[in-house]
Each structure stands twice: as C-alpha cells, then as structure tokens.
Design an enzyme around this catalytic site. Sequence first.
Site, mmCIF file in Angstrom:
data_model
loop_
_atom_site.group_PDB
_atom_site.id
_atom_site.type_symbol
_atom_site.label_atom_id
_atom_site.label_comp_id
_atom_site.label_asym_id
_atom_site.label_seq_id
_atom_site.Cartn_x
_atom_site.Cartn_y
_atom_site.Cartn_z
ATOM 1 N N GLU A 26 -31.557 29.007 -11.818
ATOM 2 C CA GLU A 26 -31.093 30.286 -12.376
ATOM 3 C C GLU A 26 -29.682 30.099 -12.907
ATOM 4 O O GLU A 26 -28.852 29.439 -12.278
ATOM 5 C CB GLU A 26 -31.027 31.398 -11.315
ATOM 6 C CG GLU A 26 -32.241 32.262 -11.161
ATOM 7 C CD GLU A 26 -31.952 33.449 -10.236
ATOM 8 O OE1 GLU A 26 -30.969 34.175 -10.498
ATOM 9 O OE2 GLU A 26 -32.698 33.641 -9.274
ATOM 10 N N GLU A 34 -30.768 31.162 -3.022
ATOM 11 C CA GLU A 34 -29.358 31.563 -2.896
ATOM 12 C C GLU A 34 -28.993 31.862 -1.450
ATOM 13 O O GLU A 34 -28.212 32.773 -1.148
ATOM 14 C CB GLU A 34 -29.061 32.762 -3.809
ATOM 15 C CG GLU A 34 -29.270 32.438 -5.280
ATOM 16 C CD GLU A 34 -29.063 33.627 -6.216
ATOM 17 O OE1 GLU A 34 -28.601 34.685 -5.749
ATOM 18 O OE2 GLU A 34 -29.381 33.494 -7.407
#
Length: 393
Positions: free
Chosen positions: A312, A204
């Site tokens: 995710e 991320e």
Amino acid sequence: MKNVLFMAIILVFQIGFCQAEKQELNTKNISDFVVAKKKATTETLALFYNLKKLSQTAFAIGQQNAFNSFFYNIKGKSDVKKTTGYDPAIIGLDFSDITDDKNTEKADNWYFQQEQKIISDAKKAYDQGMIVTFSWHFRDPYKGGDFYTDKLADKEKNRVKSILAAGENHEYYKRKLDRIAEVAKKMKGSDGKLIPIIFRPFHEFDGNWFWWGANYCSAEEYKELYTFTVDYLRDTKEITNFLYAFSPDNQFNTEAEYLQRYPGDSHVDILGMDNYGDFDNKGEEGSKTANSKLKILSDLAKERNKIAAMTETGYQITFTKNPIEGFFSKHIYNALTTNDVSISYVMFWENNEEAYFIPQPNMPDTADFIEFTKKQKSALLYSLPKIYQLPKE
C-alpha cells in the site's frame, strides 16, 4: 592452533554445504516455496512464479477497489484506465463487508450486495489477467464495531488474545474464517478455475491505529494469530488458491525490526510494506528512506525465495491539498527501483468522490502519473505476462 584450523575447515564445509543445499526457484519446484505447498492450484503456483520473475525486471501497478471507487464518482472505466488507456495490473479488494456481522447473506442486505460486487470484481479482474489481492479490515470481535482503535471505547483491550485458541472469541473468529473460505471457494473465473488471491491479513500491525496494532498485543500473540489464520485456512478449510502477505507499515529501519513479528517462512509468501509516511511531502529524502526499507524486503525475498511488494502507498489529493511535483515518476519510481531493489508490485489506495490517489485526466499530476506508467520497469495490465500460466522450460 590445530583446533582453530580444524574448526575453520568445518565452518567452510558447512557454508559450502548450505549454499549447495539452497534451491533456486523453477517451474518444477514452486510448491517447495509456497505456503500451500503441493495443495496449491496450478494457477496459484504460476502467480507466485511469475511475480517472482517479474520483480527482476519490472513491478506491476495496482489500485484498491479500482472498478468501483472513482474520483468525482465518475463511474465506468477504472480511473487508471481513464488516465492511461489501460487497466491496472492489480486490483485490491477487502473481506470486511463479507465478514461483517450485519451480512445476512440475503439478496436485500447491503453487505451481501457488497459481497456480490466484490466477487464480481475479482472474477472480472482474473478474466482480464489481473492480479487479485485481498486485505481484511476485520471489525471488533467483541461488538462487531470498528477496526480503528480511536473509534473503540475500550481500545486498550487485547482483542488479539481474545480470538486465539484459549480466547473467549475464538469460535467467533473461526466462523469469520469459515466465511472467507466459503467465498474464496466460490471465486472462479469464466474458465471454471479458482481465482488465486493474495491474502494480506492484519496489516500495518506495527502501528497503533488498528486493534491488532503493536500496543495492543505482544509479538508472540501476533505471530500466533497469523500462524493460526494460515493453518486454519490452508489445513482445516483446505484453501488452495491463497498466497499470504506479511505487511507491516513503515515503522522499521532494520531487518531485525522488520522481522520482529514475522511468523516464519512456512506461513508467508509475500514480504510487504505499507508506506504512506515516507512520501508525505518529504521529497527525495523520503523516497530514499522508503527505498532503504524496500531494500530490506527485497534482500530478504531474494535470500528466502519470497516475493517483495509495496502493498500500500500513495499521497491523497483533495480539493484543498495539492499534488507533489514528481511524486509518481520520481519519488515512487526511484524508491521502487534504485539500490538493486526488486519489487513485484505497488498498490495505490482507492479513489473516492472527494479525493484521489491516482489522477483522472486533466488533473495537475496526470502527466506525472502517465510518465510513471511508461517508465522501463512499470507494468500496467497490457504489459503484464500471462500471470496464471507457467512458462514452458
């Protein structure tokens, strides 16, 4: 005119030559495509091969910390198994507690106890034929504090630069990688073989909630960090059981944006994406947006002989936040399967005592999740192939 014709002939020849040179993955040449090359264990090569093949027909369903984190804290079976009768095909774990400064490696130390639990979970998963992935919520290299920038007093500091080769925390960083390598070499199944691990460092990175986020280091610094991490583990520490995942959040809309911080094919096995935002009460439009981003990953993976994955995702349900109708069976499933997308796995985040990403029995969205797991392209553990064995060709 002759020059134009000559150049056109050369161009056609070059295109044909490139196409002829492109290798197709088979059981004999897998090591040409994985980051670890010929050093990779047979089981790690098999994992790469089988995930690549799986993505053509199905995707594996996983959950973070599935064996040790439960809604209502109801221990025992994984919440996925409580609901469906079967364990997930993938378990997600983390190196955070293992590399924490407070881990003394003594039996009475809480962090060391977590380390032992994590190793045990990885062994249990491998012995059952599950896929094992590790993220790394690496704490502040200056003070060993948090990994979230909003919890750091001096969040603007370039911590990534500090752990690169010329940085003041570089030796500290290498010690953390030493711990990861030490533990990775201890992870063996009941068959005595090293457990293959999908390692997903510094995920991320296109957001700004982690200290390695886009606002806190340049693209070149990020690529240098990722490259050094892989090189050190593979070449210096001789880790032979890792596949490496590159995993931005959903902050991209084009291939160029996705690749902006990409360290190169020689250092990445899995092209991933974390995506919560596109599924956050955005209905079919959000699902289509997510699908368009997964299409970018899928096409790149096909072109470069990589694996594509939704590393995710999820929508967290709490006592005051209701499920989204059709979240699993429509929004997630359609994002993963439409538009000729080939995704190898999807990882839902962990449940906890007060909230869940995957429902237990008798929740408002239990039936929706069960329907999702029974769809044609969905794979829980029972329908996963023997992921650590190469088929005979």
